[in-house]
Design a protein around this motif. Structure first.
Motif, PDB file in Angstrom:
ATOM      1  N   LEU A   1      13.066 -11.551  -8.257  1.00 31.17           N
ATOM      2  CA  LEU A   1      13.516 -12.280  -9.449  1.00 31.17           C
ATOM      3  C   LEU A   1      13.005 -11.670 -10.751  1.00 31.17           C
ATOM      4  N   ALA A   2      11.968 -10.872 -10.682  1.00 29.35           N
ATOM      5  CA  ALA A   2      11.485 -10.182 -11.886  1.00 29.35           C
ATOM      6  C   ALA A   2      12.514  -9.179 -12.379  1.00 29.35           C
ATOM      7  N   LEU A   3      13.423  -8.754 -11.493  1.00 23.45           N
ATOM      8  CA  LEU A   3      14.413  -7.744 -11.840  1.00 23.45           C
ATOM      9  C   LEU A   3      15.810  -8.324 -12.039  1.00 23.45           C
ATOM     10  N   TRP A   4      16.180  -9.293 -11.225  1.00 25.31           N
ATOM     11  CA  TRP A   4      17.505  -9.897 -11.346  1.00 25.31           C
ATOM     12  C   TRP A   4      17.629 -11.073 -10.386  1.00 25.31           C
ATOM     13  N   THR A   5      18.659 -11.872 -10.584  1.00 20.55           N
ATOM     14  CA  THR A   5      18.986 -12.969  -9.676  1.00 20.55           C
ATOM     15  C   THR A   5      20.276 -12.591  -8.958  1.00 20.55           C
ATOM     16  N   PRO A   6      20.170 -12.262  -7.667  1.00 22.43           N
ATOM     17  CA  PRO A   6      21.361 -11.822  -6.931  1.00 22.43           C
ATOM     18  C   PRO A   6      22.456 -12.885  -6.886  1.00 22.43           C
ATOM     19  N   THR A   7      23.694 -12.393  -6.961  1.00 17.17           N
ATOM     20  CA  THR A   7      24.877 -13.242  -6.869  1.00 17.17           C
ATOM     21  C   THR A   7      25.870 -12.580  -5.923  1.00 17.17           C
TER      22      THR A   7
ATOM     23  N   GLU B   1       0.818  -1.217   0.000  1.00 19.13           N
ATOM     24  CA  GLU B   1       0.000   0.000   0.000  1.00 19.13           C
ATOM     25  C   GLU B   1       0.848   1.262   0.000  1.00 19.13           C
ATOM     26  N   HIS B   2       1.947   1.237   0.758  1.00 22.57           N
ATOM     27  CA  HIS B   2       2.777   2.433   0.901  1.00 22.57           C
ATOM     28  C   HIS B   2       4.195   2.272   0.371  1.00 22.57           C
ATOM     29  N   LEU B   3       4.515   1.139  -0.220  1.00 24.61           N
ATOM     30  CA  LEU B   3       5.902   0.865  -0.586  1.00 24.61           C
ATOM     31  C   LEU B   3       6.055   0.650  -2.088  1.00 24.61           C
ATOM     32  N   HIS B   4       6.964   1.432  -2.666  1.00 24.20           N
ATOM     33  CA  HIS B   4       7.233   1.389  -4.104  1.00 24.20           C
ATOM     34  C   HIS B   4       8.741   1.290  -4.311  1.00 24.20           C
ATOM     35  N   SER B   5       9.158   0.572  -5.361  1.00 23.03           N
ATOM     36  CA  SER B   5      10.580   0.493  -5.683  1.00 23.03           C
ATOM     37  C   SER B   5      10.768   0.809  -7.157  1.00 23.03           C
ATOM     38  N   ALA B   6      11.968   1.286  -7.496  1.00 23.88           N
ATOM     39  CA  ALA B   6      12.233   1.655  -8.889  1.00 23.88           C
ATOM     40  C   ALA B   6      13.715   1.875  -9.107  1.00 23.88           C
TER      41      ALA B   6
ATOM     42  N   ASN C   1      17.099  -0.559  -9.769  1.00 23.77           N
ATOM     43  CA  ASN C   1      16.223  -1.331  -8.886  1.00 23.77           C
ATOM     44  C   ASN C   1      16.810  -2.713  -8.578  1.00 23.77           C
ATOM     45  N   MET C   2      18.107  -2.808  -8.600  1.00 26.51           N
ATOM     46  CA  MET C   2      18.738  -4.064  -8.196  1.00 26.51           C
ATOM     47  C   MET C   2      19.081  -4.013  -6.701  1.00 26.51           C
ATOM     48  N   ARG C   3      19.797  -2.990  -6.262  1.00 30.64           N
ATOM     49  CA  ARG C   3      20.078  -2.835  -4.830  1.00 30.64           C
ATOM     50  C   ARG C   3      18.767  -2.835  -4.061  1.00 30.64           C
ATOM     51  N   VAL C   4      17.837  -2.024  -4.546  1.00 31.90           N
ATOM     52  CA  VAL C   4      16.564  -1.842  -3.848  1.00 31.90           C
ATOM     53  C   VAL C   4      15.782  -3.150  -3.775  1.00 31.90           C
ATOM     54  N   SER C   5      15.663  -3.859  -4.894  1.00 32.12           N
ATOM     55  CA  SER C   5      14.859  -5.083  -4.881  1.00 32.12           C
ATOM     56  C   SER C   5      15.421  -6.093  -3.878  1.00 32.12           C
ATOM     57  N   ALA C   6      16.741  -6.192  -3.787  1.00 31.45           N
ATOM     58  CA  ALA C   6      17.346  -7.116  -2.831  1.00 31.45           C
ATOM     59  C   ALA C   6      17.117  -6.650  -1.393  1.00 31.45           C
ATOM     60  N   MET C   7      17.354  -5.374  -1.143  1.00 33.65           N
ATOM     61  CA  MET C   7      17.163  -4.854   0.211  1.00 33.65           C
ATOM     62  C   MET C   7      15.695  -4.944   0.648  1.00 33.65           C
ATOM     63  N   LEU C   8      14.791  -4.618  -0.245  1.00 33.29           N
ATOM     64  CA  LEU C   8      13.376  -4.682   0.126  1.00 33.29           C
ATOM     65  C   LEU C   8      12.881  -6.120   0.249  1.00 33.29           C
ATOM     66  N   PHE C   9      13.441  -7.042  -0.512  1.00 37.77           N
ATOM     67  CA  PHE C   9      13.116  -8.454  -0.311  1.00 37.77           C
ATOM     68  C   PHE C   9      13.461  -8.839   1.124  1.00 37.77           C
TER      69      PHE C   9
END
Length: 159
Positions: free
Chosen positions: A130-136, A16-21, A103-111
């Protein structure tokens, strides 16, 4: 969802209140207030791809709180995750955009944040990552450490 938000590179709504980009353009930054964003957290370095040098001033002119929490892509840490978690917790009812360059740093941190603090099951949160990247590398190591600490299995071999 606001068209202004949806137009930002690699945009995802996570709640509801959280967006990433990824990095918004200057014009997109100028529309965030109208889109209802009250807090922007930037995890990119000041010299990251497409960085907007006057991002803080553009946001503050709209009454948006700005928090720059740069993370070197090669060295994410528990301290970065803790700082982000504290900021998000302090503004839990504020519409928040967390961004970096792609949105790679963000997607990992928010996960990790969603699993650790919002108690969202990894299987529910994982598709947004995973829609954005597969962390390594160091990202994968930190994610696996957080998952195991929370009583979950590490990421599966292919993600």
């Amino acid at each position: 969802m606001s068209e202004a938000l949806a137009a930002i590179r690699q945009y995802r709504r996570l709640g509801e209140h959280l967006h990433s980009a990824g990095q918004p353009t200057a014009a997109q930054l100028d529309q965030l207030g109208e889109a209802g964003i009250g807090l922007v957290i930037n995890l990119a370095l000041t010299d990251s791809d497409h960085a907007v040098p006057d991002e803080a001033q553009r946001l503050q002119a709209q009454g948006i709180v700005y928090s720059h929490q740069p993370i070197d892509f090669d060295a994410p840490s528990r301290a970065h995750l803790d700082r982000l978690g504290q900021t998000l917790s302090a503004h839990a009812q504020t519409s928040t955009l967390v961004h970096c360059a792609y949105n790679m740093r963000v997607s990992a941190m928010l996960f990790m944040h969603r699993v650790r603090h919002l108690h969202i099951a990894p299987a529910v949160a994982l598709p947004d990552l995973l829609a954005l990247w597969t962390p390594t590398g160091p990202w994968r190591a930190l994610i696996d450490e957080v998952l195991v600490e929370q009583g979950h299995s590490p990421l599966p071999p292919n993600g």
